[in-house]
Design an enzyme around this catalytic site. Structure first.
Site, PDB file in Angstrom:
ATOM      1  N   ARG A 138      48.157  44.862  45.501  1.00  0.00           N
ATOM      2  CA  ARG A 138      48.643  45.578  44.319  1.00  0.00           C
ATOM      3  C   ARG A 138      48.546  47.070  44.622  1.00  0.00           C
ATOM      4  O   ARG A 138      47.701  47.505  45.407  1.00  0.00           O
ATOM      5  CB  ARG A 138      47.789  45.255  43.092  1.00  0.00           C
ATOM      6  CG  ARG A 138      47.794  43.797  42.660  1.00  0.00           C
ATOM      7  CD  ARG A 138      46.899  43.613  41.435  1.00  0.00           C
ATOM      8  NE  ARG A 138      46.922  42.240  40.945  1.00  0.00           N
ATOM      9  CZ  ARG A 138      46.037  41.301  41.241  1.00  0.00           C
ATOM     10  NH1 ARG A 138      45.031  41.601  42.064  1.00  0.00           N
ATOM     11  NH2 ARG A 138      46.128  40.094  40.739  1.00  0.00           N
TER      12      ARG A 138
ATOM     13  N   LYS B  67      42.103  42.785  39.620  1.00  0.00           N
ATOM     14  CA  LYS B  67      41.990  42.779  38.167  1.00  0.00           C
ATOM     15  C   LYS B  67      40.642  42.210  37.742  1.00  0.00           C
ATOM     16  O   LYS B  67      40.126  41.275  38.345  1.00  0.00           O
ATOM     17  CB  LYS B  67      43.124  41.949  37.560  1.00  0.00           C
ATOM     18  CG  LYS B  67      44.495  42.596  37.706  1.00  0.00           C
ATOM     19  CD  LYS B  67      45.561  41.764  37.027  1.00  0.00           C
ATOM     20  CE  LYS B  67      46.917  42.448  37.120  1.00  0.00           C
ATOM     21  NZ  LYS B  67      47.995  41.650  36.472  1.00  0.00           N
TER      22      LYS B  67
ATOM     23  N   HIS C   2      55.468  46.885  43.967  1.00  0.00           N
ATOM     24  CA  HIS C   2      55.316  45.479  43.604  1.00  0.00           C
ATOM     25  C   HIS C   2      56.367  44.609  44.282  1.00  0.00           C
ATOM     26  O   HIS C   2      56.135  43.418  44.512  1.00  0.00           O
ATOM     27  CB  HIS C   2      55.402  45.314  42.081  1.00  0.00           C
ATOM     28  CG  HIS C   2      54.983  43.949  41.621  1.00  0.00           C
ATOM     29  ND1 HIS C   2      53.672  43.533  41.658  1.00  0.00           N
ATOM     30  CD2 HIS C   2      55.708  42.906  41.144  1.00  0.00           C
ATOM     31  CE1 HIS C   2      53.593  42.289  41.203  1.00  0.00           C
ATOM     32  NE2 HIS C   2      54.819  41.882  40.894  1.00  0.00           N
TER      33      HIS C   2
ATOM     34  N   ARG D 191      54.845  43.328  47.390  1.00  0.00           N
ATOM     35  CA  ARG D 191      53.899  42.239  47.098  1.00  0.00           C
ATOM     36  C   ARG D 191      54.665  40.948  46.793  1.00  0.00           C
ATOM     37  O   ARG D 191      54.295  39.866  47.254  1.00  0.00           O
ATOM     38  CB  ARG D 191      53.010  42.657  45.925  1.00  0.00           C
ATOM     39  CG  ARG D 191      52.021  41.584  45.447  1.00  0.00           C
ATOM     40  CD  ARG D 191      51.100  42.222  44.403  1.00  0.00           C
ATOM     41  NE  ARG D 191      50.449  41.265  43.542  1.00  0.00           N
ATOM     42  CZ  ARG D 191      49.284  40.668  43.803  1.00  0.00           C
ATOM     43  NH1 ARG D 191      48.662  40.927  44.951  1.00  0.00           N
ATOM     44  NH2 ARG D 191      48.742  39.815  42.957  1.00  0.00           N
TER      45      ARG D 191
ATOM     46  N   HIS E 181      44.760  35.641  42.576  1.00  0.00           N
ATOM     47  CA  HIS E 181      44.993  35.002  41.286  1.00  0.00           C
ATOM     48  C   HIS E 181      43.852  34.085  40.876  1.00  0.00           C
ATOM     49  O   HIS E 181      43.863  33.522  39.802  1.00  0.00           O
ATOM     50  CB  HIS E 181      46.291  34.197  41.324  1.00  0.00           C
ATOM     51  CG  HIS E 181      47.508  35.069  41.292  1.00  0.00           C
ATOM     52  ND1 HIS E 181      48.777  34.597  41.513  1.00  0.00           N
ATOM     53  CD2 HIS E 181      47.649  36.395  41.078  1.00  0.00           C
ATOM     54  CE1 HIS E 181      49.643  35.581  41.427  1.00  0.00           C
ATOM     55  NE2 HIS E 181      48.980  36.679  41.177  1.00  0.00           N
TER      56      HIS E 181
ATOM     57  N   TYR F 152      32.987  33.698  49.992  1.00  0.00           N
ATOM     58  CA  TYR F 152      34.437  33.618  50.234  1.00  0.00           C
ATOM     59  C   TYR F 152      34.750  33.923  51.690  1.00  0.00           C
ATOM     60  O   TYR F 152      35.542  33.232  52.328  1.00  0.00           O
ATOM     61  CB  TYR F 152      35.139  34.626  49.320  1.00  0.00           C
ATOM     62  CG  TYR F 152      36.636  34.669  49.445  1.00  0.00           C
ATOM     63  CD1 TYR F 152      37.251  35.661  50.188  1.00  0.00           C
ATOM     64  CD2 TYR F 152      37.440  33.727  48.808  1.00  0.00           C
ATOM     65  CE1 TYR F 152      38.627  35.734  50.293  1.00  0.00           C
ATOM     66  CE2 TYR F 152      38.818  33.795  48.907  1.00  0.00           C
ATOM     67  CZ  TYR F 152      39.397  34.796  49.649  1.00  0.00           C
ATOM     68  OH  TYR F 152      40.757  34.862  49.752  1.00  0.00           O
TER      69      TYR F 152
END
Length: 303
Positions: free
Chosen positions: A152, A176, A247, A250, A273, A282
């Site tokens: 992003r 986010k 964007h 992306r 997401h 991770y």
């Protein structure tokens, strides 16, 4: 009574032969249709479904996932066509009796929908970067990070030196909801970044810019607006007629991975997401698998 079902991959091979011999479609369409069905097969495996138990509501869930990845409506429409053709083929061969895709509506295609760039258009934008400008190296690296890692614009402007691992070709970004994730860096970006960081050292860096990777000439962090203008100007210089923004790169990252056959779950994770419990966990679990998906399916990793 329906015939006994074969292994799903064997059914897809039979479907591919059917498209080639019976439908007379182009090789690109055949390949896309079969890739689309393989994405559905992966979704079915993850959710304990089979062709026999596949229902309309399952297809809605699958297509919602594809939509949430930011895949263009045109590609979504093609996926629906491919899946519908596959299920019709299974009916024709006597494996199933009904097509659960019949009631699925095609997404609307309008001019306002986000554009997806071809790999040729992205390469043209990179080729349009002037070689004699002070900011040329920085801008090339920016384009590669947006397209090669699916960042992003907010993640790009906040990219930090302290979260960059050039040896492992990884960057930790904050998306986010302040969720962190690991982002693989393309081989091209991994070659460009050390050169840019060396050039960056010659700037008079402000306090705000000390840990920020991408800076302007005054040593301050770049803004989202500045990134927008860099991308927009390069698209115009390259003669790209589409409506291009950060964007769009992306969007193109996700679409090219999907159309190259990458795993939907992997694309989801690379786009950020889904949240992760801890960055450390991770990194341990998924770093190798995500990199393999990129190497196998992204144009700037496999070239």
């Amino acid at each position: 009574m329906a015939r006994e079902l074969k292994n799903i991959e064997k059914l897809i091979e039979d479907f591919e032969a059917h498209l080639l011999l019976e439908k007379g479609l182009s090789s690109n369409t055949n390949l896309s249709y079969c890739n689309d069905v393989r994405h559905l097969a992966e979704f079915m495996r993850q959710n304990g479904l089979s062709v026999e138990t596949l229902k309309n509501e399952h297809l809605h869930r699958f297509l919602s996932l594809v939509h949430d990845l930011g895949i263009s409506p045109r590609s979504q429409a093609r996926m629906i066509s491919g899946i519908k053709s596959f299920l019709n083929f299974l009916i024709l061969e006597g494996y199933i009796e009904d097509n659960p895709c019949d009631l699925i509506e095609m997404p609307r295609l309008t001019r306002e929908l986000p554009d997806v760039l071809s790999i040729e258009e992205i390469d043209a934008m990179i080729a349009a970067i002037p070689s004699d400008k002070e900011e040329s190296l920085r801008n090339h690296t920016i384009i590669e990070m947006l397209y090669g890692s699916g960042l992003r614009v907010s993640e790009l402007v906040d990219s930090r030196l302290s979260r960059l691992d050039l040896k492992e070709r990884l960057l930790i970004v904050e998306g986010k909801g302040s969720k962190q994730r690991i982002v693989p860096i393309s081989p091209i970006a991994a070659d460009l970044l050390p050169e840019w960081l060396q050039q960056r050292q010659h700037l008079k860096i402000s306090n705000k810019g000390q840990d920020i990777i991408f800076l302007n000439r005054r040593g301050n962090p770049l803004t989202r607006v500045m990134i927008f203008y860099i991308v927009k100007n390069l698209a115009e210089m390259a003669g790209v007629k589409k409506n291009v923004s950060p964007h769009t790169l992306r969007h193109s990252f996700a679409t090219h991975l999907l159309e190259g056959g990458a795993n939907l779950r992997a694309i989801q994770e690379m786009l950020g997401h889904e949240s992760i419990a801890t960055t450390e966990l991770y990194l341990h679990l998924d770093r190798g698998r995500l990199r393999r998906e990129l190497i196998d399916h992204h144009p700037h990793y496999s070239s």
